[in-house]
Design a protein around this motif. Structure first.
Motif, PDB file in Angstrom:
ATOM      1  N   TYR A  80     -22.644 -28.135 -58.550  1.00  0.00           N
ATOM      2  CA  TYR A  80     -23.010 -26.958 -57.757  1.00  0.00           C
ATOM      3  C   TYR A  80     -23.766 -27.280 -56.462  1.00  0.00           C
ATOM      4  N   PRO A  81     -24.864 -28.071 -56.478  1.00  0.00           N
ATOM      5  CA  PRO A  81     -25.584 -28.309 -55.220  1.00  0.00           C
ATOM      6  C   PRO A  81     -24.749 -29.048 -54.172  1.00  0.00           C
ATOM      7  N   ALA A 109     -22.223 -26.645 -52.798  1.00  0.00           N
ATOM      8  CA  ALA A 109     -22.928 -25.663 -51.966  1.00  0.00           C
ATOM      9  C   ALA A 109     -23.251 -26.263 -50.596  1.00  0.00           C
ATOM     10  N   ALA A 112     -20.182 -26.181 -48.586  1.00  0.00           N
ATOM     11  CA  ALA A 112     -19.899 -24.808 -48.162  1.00  0.00           C
ATOM     12  C   ALA A 112     -20.756 -24.418 -46.965  1.00  0.00           C
ATOM     13  N   ILE A 113     -22.033 -24.818 -46.997  1.00  0.00           N
ATOM     14  CA  ILE A 113     -22.940 -24.509 -45.874  1.00  0.00           C
ATOM     15  C   ILE A 113     -22.428 -25.167 -44.596  1.00  0.00           C
ATOM     16  N   TYR A 118     -16.152 -22.137 -52.587  1.00  0.00           N
ATOM     17  CA  TYR A 118     -17.418 -22.210 -53.328  1.00  0.00           C
ATOM     18  C   TYR A 118     -17.546 -21.031 -54.300  1.00  0.00           C
ATOM     19  N   VAL A 137     -18.304 -20.724 -58.449  1.00  0.00           N
ATOM     20  CA  VAL A 137     -19.310 -19.842 -59.045  1.00  0.00           C
ATOM     21  C   VAL A 137     -18.697 -19.002 -60.158  1.00  0.00           C
ATOM     22  N   GLY A 157     -26.312 -28.897 -44.825  1.00  0.00           N
ATOM     23  CA  GLY A 157     -25.755 -29.091 -46.161  1.00  0.00           C
ATOM     24  C   GLY A 157     -26.453 -30.204 -46.920  1.00  0.00           C
ATOM     25  N   TYR A 202     -29.915 -28.985 -47.987  1.00  0.00           N
ATOM     26  CA  TYR A 202     -29.799 -28.048 -49.110  1.00  0.00           C
ATOM     27  C   TYR A 202     -29.505 -28.788 -50.415  1.00  0.00           C
ATOM     28  N   SER A 203     -28.573 -29.741 -50.369  1.00  0.00           N
ATOM     29  CA  SER A 203     -28.197 -30.486 -51.582  1.00  0.00           C
ATOM     30  C   SER A 203     -29.385 -31.263 -52.147  1.00  0.00           C
ATOM     31  N   THR A 244     -31.923 -28.840 -53.683  1.00  0.00           N
ATOM     32  CA  THR A 244     -31.425 -28.234 -54.924  1.00  0.00           C
ATOM     33  C   THR A 244     -31.411 -29.241 -56.063  1.00  0.00           C
TER      34      THR A 244
END
Length: 297
Positions: free
Chosen positions: A48-49, A52, A55-56, A70, A74, A256, A259-260, A263
């Protein structure tokens, strides 16, 4: 006079491991299906991270179709989770229904009192709860801790190293922490086994003292869990602060990636957070395993 040769062999001592092994062997097909779904959930959770983060970056660069993929992942996470929860109830309700009667018969053979039998049947539910609730949490926590640390080694090397050092640090305290928990559960379950008979005959002051002791034992267990949470929170706050400062000085990182990393650190922290409760359940189950005879299941 009986000789040693003719004497009946002593029954093997009860233990949580033996009981869990018996239940696992008897209901292996149901449990395998359940834990395959748990494994699938863990795989999607671990990816998921990273997805994600992709995706960002896709959103920032205007690649809408790549970003929308993404949402498909989910949906898959929730679909697998819904299937597991539906199967869980059917599986573990039937396992407990099959466990209760042999436990009662075994305790009767050992000529325990009705209050002790009632308490031990209630306690035996913890074995089923282990498979239904605590083992999936344990599997998820271990997979998330190891997976997050590995991903951080790849994404932000020194943060990954720090995660491994945190694991070693907490491992040093495990033996002493679990021994103290086991002692508290021994005292707590001793009182619970005698509670029915005690309620029927004890005078008022003895009842107040009994429930006061139960309350103090539960408070001590809760306090130890709280100390564990606070210790984990303090260490992970330092981990977050050091990583944020490192990435700030490093510069040139895309959204990205940041964020990864954040997370995966959060995944590592939240999985560690399950540790105190899982250790408490382990200690509780270990004591119950010594009390409840399930050899006939």
């Amino acid at each position: 006079m009986l000789t040693l040769k003719n004497a009946a062999p002593a029954a093997a001592p009860n233990s949580a491991v033996k009981t869990l092994k018996l239940l696992g062997q008897r209901h292996s097909r149901k449990l395998i299906l359940t834990f395959l779904l748990v494994a699938a959930e863990n795989i999607t959770l671990l990816l998921y991270p990273l997805l994600a983060g992709f995706a960002i970056n896709a959103i920032v660069s205007g690649q809408a179709l790549h970003a929308v993929l993404y949402a498909v992942m989910v949906f898959m996470m929730w679909a697998i989770g819904a299937a597991r929860r539906s199967i869980d109830t059917r599986t573990f309700a039937r396992i407990y229904a099959e466990l209760a009667v042999p436990v009662i018969l075994a305790q009767r053979e050992e000529q325990h009192s009705a209050s002790t039998i009632a308490a031990r049947v209630a306690l035996s539910r913890e074995f089923v709860d282990f498979f239904e609730k605590h083992l999936p949490v344990l599997v998820t926590s271990v997979a998330s801790i190891i997976g997050a640390a590995v991903m951080l080694l790849l994404l932000q090397f020194w943060t990954g190293v720090a995660c491994l050092m945190i694991l070693v640090f907490f491992a040093l305290f495990l033996p002493g922490f679990t021994r103290r928990n086991e002692d508290l559960f021994l005292r707590l379950n001793d009182r619970l086994e005698k509670e029915v008979a005690f309620v029927n005959s004890a005078p008022e002051m003895s009842l107040f003292r009994h429930y006061d002791v139960l309350a103090r034992l539960r408070i001590k267990l809760s306090d130890r869990e709280a100390i564990g949470y606070l210790s984990i929170g303090t260490i992970t706050a330092i981990l977050f602060a050091s990583t944020i400062l490192t990435m700030s000085f490093q510069g040139g990182l895309d959204a990205g990636h940041i964020y990864s990393v954040m997370t995966y650190m959060w995944m590592f922290a939240m999985s560690l957070d399950d540790g105190p409760q899982l250790l408490e359940k382990y200690s509780q189950l270990k004591d119950i395993g010594k009390r409840v005879n399930t050899r006939t299941i």
